[in-house]
Design a protein around this motif. Sequence first.
Motif, PDB file in Angstrom:
ATOM      1  N   HIS A 149       0.844  -1.186   0.000  1.00  0.00           N
ATOM      2  CA  HIS A 149       0.000   0.000   0.000  1.00  0.00           C
ATOM      3  C   HIS A 149       0.875   1.230   0.000  1.00  0.00           C
ATOM      4  CE1 HIS A 149      -3.911  -1.923   0.741  1.00  0.00           C
ATOM      5  NE2 HIS A 149      -3.187  -2.836   1.341  1.00  0.00           N
ATOM      6  N   LEU A 150       0.508   2.202  -0.821  1.00  0.00           N
ATOM      7  CA  LEU A 150       1.261   3.441  -0.904  1.00  0.00           C
ATOM      8  C   LEU A 150       0.568   4.487  -0.069  1.00  0.00           C
ATOM      9  CD1 LEU A 150       3.529   5.045  -2.259  1.00  0.00           C
ATOM     10  CD2 LEU A 150       1.932   5.615  -4.065  1.00  0.00           C
ATOM     11  N   ASN A 151       1.289   5.083   0.880  1.00  0.00           N
ATOM     12  CA  ASN A 151       0.726   6.113   1.729  1.00  0.00           C
ATOM     13  C   ASN A 151       1.349   7.447   1.386  1.00  0.00           C
ATOM     14  OD1 ASN A 151      -0.966   4.460   3.349  1.00  0.00           O
ATOM     15  ND2 ASN A 151       0.874   3.666   4.350  1.00  0.00           N
ATOM     16  N   PHE A 152       0.529   8.501   1.306  1.00  0.00           N
ATOM     17  CA  PHE A 152       0.984   9.832   0.956  1.00  0.00           C
ATOM     18  C   PHE A 152       0.993  10.748   2.168  1.00  0.00           C
ATOM     19  CE2 PHE A 152      -0.874   8.486  -3.209  1.00  0.00           C
ATOM     20  CZ  PHE A 152       0.332   8.419  -3.875  1.00  0.00           C
ATOM     21  N   HIS A 200      -5.729  11.853  -1.091  1.00  0.00           N
ATOM     22  CA  HIS A 200      -5.543  13.182  -1.658  1.00  0.00           C
ATOM     23  C   HIS A 200      -4.052  13.406  -1.933  1.00  0.00           C
ATOM     24  CE1 HIS A 200      -9.478  14.785   0.108  1.00  0.00           C
ATOM     25  NE2 HIS A 200      -9.496  15.187  -1.142  1.00  0.00           N
ATOM     26  N   VAL A 201      -3.726  13.921  -3.107  1.00  0.00           N
ATOM     27  CA  VAL A 201      -2.330  14.230  -3.410  1.00  0.00           C
ATOM     28  C   VAL A 201      -2.129  15.712  -3.697  1.00  0.00           C
ATOM     29  CG1 VAL A 201      -1.653  11.938  -4.193  1.00  0.00           C
ATOM     30  CG2 VAL A 201      -2.714  13.530  -5.814  1.00  0.00           C
ATOM     31  N   GLY A 218       1.165  18.887 -12.581  1.00  0.00           N
ATOM     32  CA  GLY A 218       1.388  17.467 -12.808  1.00  0.00           C
ATOM     33  C   GLY A 218       2.007  16.815 -11.591  1.00  0.00           C
ATOM     34  N   PHE A 219       1.856  15.488 -11.480  1.00  0.00           N
ATOM     35  CA  PHE A 219       2.405  14.778 -10.329  1.00  0.00           C
ATOM     36  C   PHE A 219       2.774  13.352 -10.707  1.00  0.00           C
ATOM     37  CE2 PHE A 219      -2.052  13.774 -10.365  1.00  0.00           C
ATOM     38  CZ  PHE A 219      -2.141  12.468  -9.889  1.00  0.00           C
ATOM     39  N   ASN A 220       3.549  12.734  -9.841  1.00  0.00           N
ATOM     40  CA  ASN A 220       3.988  11.350  -9.976  1.00  0.00           C
ATOM     41  C   ASN A 220       3.017  10.476  -9.186  1.00  0.00           C
ATOM     42  OD1 ASN A 220       5.237   8.845  -9.472  1.00  0.00           O
ATOM     43  ND2 ASN A 220       7.278   9.719  -9.647  1.00  0.00           N
ATOM     44  N   PRO A 221       2.203   9.641  -9.827  1.00  0.00           N
ATOM     45  CA  PRO A 221       1.250   8.826  -9.081  1.00  0.00           C
ATOM     46  C   PRO A 221       1.894   7.872  -8.080  1.00  0.00           C
ATOM     47  CG  PRO A 221       0.640   8.906 -11.394  1.00  0.00           C
ATOM     48  CD  PRO A 221       2.021   9.510 -11.288  1.00  0.00           C
ATOM     49  N   THR A 222       3.140   7.491  -8.306  1.00  0.00           N
ATOM     50  CA  THR A 222       3.809   6.558  -7.393  1.00  0.00           C
ATOM     51  C   THR A 222       4.222   7.234  -6.096  1.00  0.00           C
ATOM     52  OG1 THR A 222       4.603   5.247  -9.268  1.00  0.00           O
ATOM     53  CG2 THR A 222       5.724   4.946  -7.151  1.00  0.00           C
ATOM     54  N   GLY A 252       3.170  10.663  -5.374  1.00  0.00           N
ATOM     55  CA  GLY A 252       2.222  11.714  -5.035  1.00  0.00           C
ATOM     56  C   GLY A 252       2.807  13.109  -5.084  1.00  0.00           C
ATOM     57  N   LEU A 253       4.055  13.252  -5.519  1.00  0.00           N
ATOM     58  CA  LEU A 253       4.729  14.550  -5.553  1.00  0.00           C
ATOM     59  C   LEU A 253       4.735  15.138  -6.965  1.00  0.00           C
ATOM     60  CD1 LEU A 253       7.793  13.765  -3.261  1.00  0.00           C
ATOM     61  CD2 LEU A 253       5.636  14.884  -2.630  1.00  0.00           C
ATOM     62  N   ALA A 254       4.917  16.452  -7.039  1.00  0.00           N
ATOM     63  CA  ALA A 254       4.904  17.155  -8.316  1.00  0.00           C
ATOM     64  C   ALA A 254       6.010  16.660  -9.233  1.00  0.00           C
ATOM     65  CB  ALA A 254       5.050  18.662  -8.080  1.00  0.00           C
TER      66      ALA A 254
END
Length: 303
Positions: free
Chosen positions: A3-6, A169-170, A199-203, A205-207
């Motif tokens: 699981h990826l947590n942001f 939310h990212v 734009g952002f990196n889905p992996t 969550g950062l710009a």
Amino acid sequence: MKHLNFAASYGIALLVGTVVTLSSCSEEVMNPENEPVYASVNVKVNEFSVSMEDFPSTRAAESPADYTAVGAITLAFYDANGVEVEKTTQYRSELSDVTTFGQFSFTLPIGNYTLVALAYKYLDGDVFTLTSPTSAVYTSETPRETFCATQAVTITSAAALDLSLTLYHVNTWLAVKSTDKCPVGAAKVRTTYSAASKGFNPTTGLATDNNGFSVENAIAESVGSTININSCAFLSSDEQAMNITLQVLDDDDNVLIAKSVENVPLKRNRVTILKGQLFTPSSASAASFTLETSRIQFITVEF
């Protein structure tokens, strides 16, 4: 499962149900007739659980059909080489039966995949493009409220596979609230971020860049009223400070008043409120501000 947590407190619960019958790929599996058979992959978004005042209001978990803040959901599978295998977007407005919003079906061969799931507000004219597990961008003017998650998926046999995924939310929010009243002739407010991105990196969550951008909001309130405008951005780190420039425009895009607020603190999944006299000219080159920390969901900056 991974699981990826942001580092965000609120998200969308996504249940991925995968039923595998067989498959083919570089590691091709054959049936008795020596023909490759593919896997049926069914994805269902079960509920949204969001708490964010004003953007949406605080609420308990709801089904995708009831949570109208999300207008589109995109799911994509990428193989081990990063090649897009399947991708589809579902738009709430195009469904005759909104109870099916969030239900997907795919056909995939055996193999290793990265599943990218995006849920976001969608309005006419928005252009939002997902090109890989590391790149998604709003190429239209206005970024929107966005939820995201990625997860590794491995299909190895005909056994049923259930995956649990949570979307977070990212983006950060910026709310501008005037304490003075809107004058005649003021039509729009242009907000310029000195950093951040659309734009952002889905992996992660950062710009994907830190170049900044501008967005314009029409003033919906009547002359003589205070105004509220909102915008979103993607940050290069979980917390980031930057300069924000506000320009009041007329119908011909002439700048009537411009104000700059320096080192505005922004945070993913949080609202920063800029509050002050937007329409009153000031001789100060930059506004001073104070932070209000009594409510964890908000950072208030007075200018």
